[in-house]
Design a protein around this motif. Sequence first.
Motif, mmCIF file in Angstrom:
data_model
loop_
_atom_site.group_PDB
_atom_site.id
_atom_site.type_symbol
_atom_site.label_atom_id
_atom_site.label_comp_id
_atom_site.label_asym_id
_atom_site.label_seq_id
_atom_site.Cartn_x
_atom_site.Cartn_y
_atom_site.Cartn_z
ATOM 1 N N ARG A 74 0.725 -1.296 0.040
ATOM 2 C CA ARG A 74 0.073 0.014 -0.225
ATOM 3 C C ARG A 74 0.886 1.194 -0.154
ATOM 4 N N ARG A 75 2.087 1.273 0.713
ATOM 5 C CA ARG A 75 3.072 2.502 0.855
ATOM 6 C C ARG A 75 3.749 2.679 -0.651
ATOM 7 N N GLY A 78 1.015 3.949 -2.758
ATOM 8 C CA GLY A 78 0.883 5.536 -2.374
ATOM 9 C C GLY A 78 2.166 6.426 -2.811
ATOM 10 N N ARG A 98 2.450 23.381 4.942
ATOM 11 C CA ARG A 98 2.053 22.402 5.358
ATOM 12 C C ARG A 98 1.205 21.471 4.939
ATOM 13 N N LEU A 102 1.933 17.352 3.111
ATOM 14 C CA LEU A 102 1.366 16.262 3.508
ATOM 15 C C LEU A 102 1.399 15.076 2.487
ATOM 16 N N GLY A 103 1.537 15.823 1.104
ATOM 17 C CA GLY A 103 1.728 14.883 -0.058
ATOM 18 C C GLY A 103 2.753 14.072 0.178
ATOM 19 N N HIS A 105 3.554 12.106 2.657
ATOM 20 C CA HIS A 105 3.290 11.279 3.551
ATOM 21 C C HIS A 105 3.875 9.733 3.197
ATOM 22 N N PRO A 106 3.662 9.206 1.940
ATOM 23 C CA PRO A 106 4.087 8.034 1.648
ATOM 24 C C PRO A 106 5.408 7.705 1.613
ATOM 25 N N LEU A 108 7.614 9.191 4.023
ATOM 26 C CA LEU A 108 8.103 9.408 5.390
ATOM 27 C C LEU A 108 8.191 7.957 6.136
ATOM 28 N N GLU A 109 9.509 7.893 6.925
ATOM 29 C CA GLU A 109 9.551 6.942 7.915
ATOM 30 C C GLU A 109 8.833 7.148 9.140
ATOM 31 N N TRP A 111 8.134 8.159 12.760
ATOM 32 C CA TRP A 111 9.110 8.719 13.600
ATOM 33 C C TRP A 111 10.244 9.406 13.258
ATOM 34 N N ARG A 112 10.391 9.821 12.024
ATOM 35 C CA ARG A 112 11.651 10.206 11.313
ATOM 36 C C ARG A 112 10.905 11.462 10.694
ATOM 37 N N ARG A 113 11.835 12.455 10.856
ATOM 38 C CA ARG A 113 11.512 13.959 10.365
ATOM 39 C C ARG A 113 11.614 13.776 8.778
ATOM 40 N N SER A 114 11.073 14.821 7.987
ATOM 41 C CA SER A 114 11.322 14.770 6.648
ATOM 42 C C SER A 114 12.621 15.425 6.266
ATOM 43 N N ARG A 154 -0.425 19.332 -3.646
ATOM 44 C CA ARG A 154 -0.441 18.295 -2.803
ATOM 45 C C ARG A 154 -0.059 17.112 -3.398
#
Lengths: 263, 343
Positions: A74-75, A78, A98, A102-103, A105-106, A108-109, A111-114, A154
């Motif tokens: 699924r990721r 995404g 911001r 959000l785009g 999202h797929p 991002l790990e 608990w990890r920052r972008s 986005r």
Amino acid sequence: MSDSAITIRGAMVQRGNRPVLSDINADIRMGELVGLIGPNGAGKTTLLRAAMGLQPLKDGSVQILGRDLATWDRRDLGRSLAYMPQSGAEAWPIRVDRFVALGRHPHLEPWRRSGPEDAAALRHAMQAADIEAFADRPVTSLSGGERARVHFARALAVGAPILFADEPIAGLDPYHQLHVLEMLRDQAVDQGRAVVVVLHDLALAHRFCHRLILIQDGHIQAEGNPDSVLSKDHLAETYRVTPADPGELTGIVLPWHRRAGPA
Amino acid sequence: MIDETRMEANRSREMPFPLLLAGLAMAGLIAAGLGLVADRISATALSGFLTLLSEDRETALAILTEVRLPRIVLGAIVGGTLGLSGAALQGWLRNPLAEPGLIGASAAAALGAVIAFYFGLGSLSQFALPAGGVIGAMAGLGVLLLLVGRDPSVLTVILAGVAVTAFAGALTQLALNLAPSPYATLEVITWLMGSLANRSFEHVWLALPMTVLGWLLLAGTGRALDALTVGEDAARSMGVNLIRLRWRIVFGVGLSVGAAVSVSGIIGFVGLVIPHLLRPLVGYMPSRLLPASALGGAALILYADVLVRYLSPGQELKLGVVTALIGAPFFLLLLIEVRRRGQ
């Protein structure tokens, strides 16, 4: 690499016992802008959702980039397709930059920052959608046309090769209708993405799309280049309308262009 | 133009996020300090306590560690749970009117505890009451999930929550109606009002594991809640699993609120008020609202508990009564605001 983006074979969707889509076959290639048209309730949005894997199929299959939907993680999926919904349903008045971010999202790990890649994608998306001027305004304070561009950005921020848009120009003024469709077409022509867009405006569909898929009562009525799909017969059969004779038209300003420069 | 000015206000209200969290934590610590130092905040109470400390050190320390400290720790746990649950529910349902009580968790937890009490299980073990609360909350959520079925839509969840709340409330009334002694009825009603008075560390240890588990489940939902801002389909297209998110939220809220209610009774509206007040300060980001609301909820409960003791030296006001008195009008104002904006 094959340039096939989406392949749909014998797709069928049921709601209760009622078939909503039946025997749908379609091929969409990279680099083309394909318009989904049809009367209200024909099943355009359902087909769009089925192609994205958001609508379970009763029968048939959908392949994205040559791989069956069911086998996609699924990721990963995404990251491979992006969806631009109609604007107006933003839940909170968060800042435009911001919202666009959000785009990512797929990507991002947990608990990890972008990272810098995300920042670059964000910058690029905001540039392409021409929304940098109001990057720090709440998304709910924007006009309809501005919001549509924010949703476009986005979706672009996902960086996916396939882009879906559900009635992206509904409720927009002519200037913004043209603007949004130009941006979607650029994504197909210049960036080589596959873009599938649900449209109600047949004139604009004819003008911008490489190909049209005409849906009626859950099945494909016609498919091909805009001239052949928007024939007199198809319009009469599907939409129950007849095109106007040029002689009948009085005082209608068609076709139009966006004026360059500030509004 | 009105939009313009409101927008400016929104922008200027946002605070640097670490600063906000530090400020909320500090506010909570100050409230905890106030609650620890004196039962009632007055010069005489303080000096009285200092006298006791010098004359009978052991008793004084026992009061601190066995009476006041558990009350504070419990207040922080309950407040944090209510704030965090409220923020998670509001983000999930994309509705600023959502509250832990909304999905029936509070009412079902209360019912579970009342049943435990009604059958005299309290005489077998003092843990029976809290355990009943947790079981009740989980049972209520089980019914909720059955009612909701495979449809994760917001409206279904809210309606199912209303049904669970109404049914649990009716059964609680029935238990009270049939209670053998008026004292039992009185005791239950008193407990239902919600309070932190006369709690021990046993209550803390009983509630803590469940609440921490619930917190962990809720803490991991931030990014998915952010993505939901774009809309359900767009969030799903980005790989957000709405079914898993629903389970996480429902179990996170059920575990933490069920355990909290069982030791404190029903303390309403904290989960509504705190996220609403803090939302502009975190720039409306649902993920940031989670930790902020947890800290804010804990601080609010601690201050409210200090206030309750300060305001009512004789017959102590119940914490739940005070939060409801302040919270219900707040809810009405919020409702009016939401409706006006919707038009």
